[in-house]
Design an enzyme around this catalytic site. Sequence first.
Site, PDB file in Angstrom:
ATOM      1  N   ARG A   1     -36.889 -73.147 -45.023  1.00 34.15           N
ATOM      2  CA  ARG A   1     -37.460 -73.911 -43.869  1.00 34.15           C
ATOM      3  C   ARG A   1     -37.631 -75.432 -44.226  1.00 34.15           C
ATOM      4  NH1 ARG A   1     -42.281 -72.453 -39.978  1.00 34.15           N
ATOM      5  NH2 ARG A   1     -43.358 -73.132 -41.578  1.00 34.15           N
TER       6      ARG A   1
ATOM      7  N   ASP B   1     -48.627 -68.152 -46.088  1.00 35.30           N
ATOM      8  CA  ASP B   1     -47.193 -68.241 -46.505  1.00 35.30           C
ATOM      9  C   ASP B   1     -46.918 -67.083 -47.470  1.00 35.30           C
ATOM     10  OD1 ASP B   1     -45.061 -68.541 -48.430  1.00 35.30           O
ATOM     11  OD2 ASP B   1     -44.974 -70.535 -47.483  1.00 35.30           O
TER      12      ASP B   1
ATOM     13  N   ASP C   1     -45.450 -67.084 -50.950  1.00 34.82           N
ATOM     14  CA  ASP C   1     -46.656 -67.831 -51.822  1.00 34.82           C
ATOM     15  C   ASP C   1     -47.545 -66.486 -52.424  1.00 34.82           C
ATOM     16  OD1 ASP C   1     -45.487 -70.199 -52.048  1.00 34.82           O
ATOM     17  OD2 ASP C   1     -46.974 -71.102 -50.643  1.00 34.82           O
TER      18      ASP C   1
END
Length: 211
Positions: free
Chosen positions: A103, A202, A205
């Site tokens: 994204r 996230d 992550d």
Amino acid sequence: MRLHVADHPLVAHKLTVLRDIGTPSPTFRLLVDELVTLLAYEATRHIRTEPIEIVTPVAPTTGIKLANPHPIVVPILRAGLGMLDGMTRVLPTAEVGFLGMQRDEQTLEAITYANRLPDDLSGRQCFLLDPMLATGGTLVAAIDYLLQRGARDVTAVCLLAAPEGLAVVEEFVGDRADVKIVVAAVDERLNEKAYIVPGLGDAGDRLYGIV
């Protein structure tokens, strides 16, 4: 578009631990694997089968096997890769393709940077893996990628979804194809940074660290 939210106490329990900011990456990866295995049972409920004649130690009988062509599992890189083992544990004979998308944090649009998929997906049941259905941009781009190659039966397996993203996918799909979304939960909303709230942060992550 059809939506299925997995309503099971084990799903809710594992998702709660995933949400916790204090859950370390190794535990996060393990729980994603376990949670996807549970979601995979729901996602494959209507997988195509065909009869097969076998002989048990006692007598002949008719069973079923996965129909040809075999389904294809497509994780959306990079975060979707953390869902692959959980899905193929349920579908060990499935083929695996890869779709690299990310994204753009400024435009929030999905950018495709890699793909490893058959040119023709006609007649194939396709299973997309992406942890977070937030704005819907990445999933719409991935579904469109599959539809352009002839797919008409697509199931997306996500850990979490936001109502805004679900609306975007539903509007895009319309009656173009049979698309199903399987999630562990639908959360409240997106925040100003297009993150799911309360969400889990996230997913990429938390799976692999910040790189």
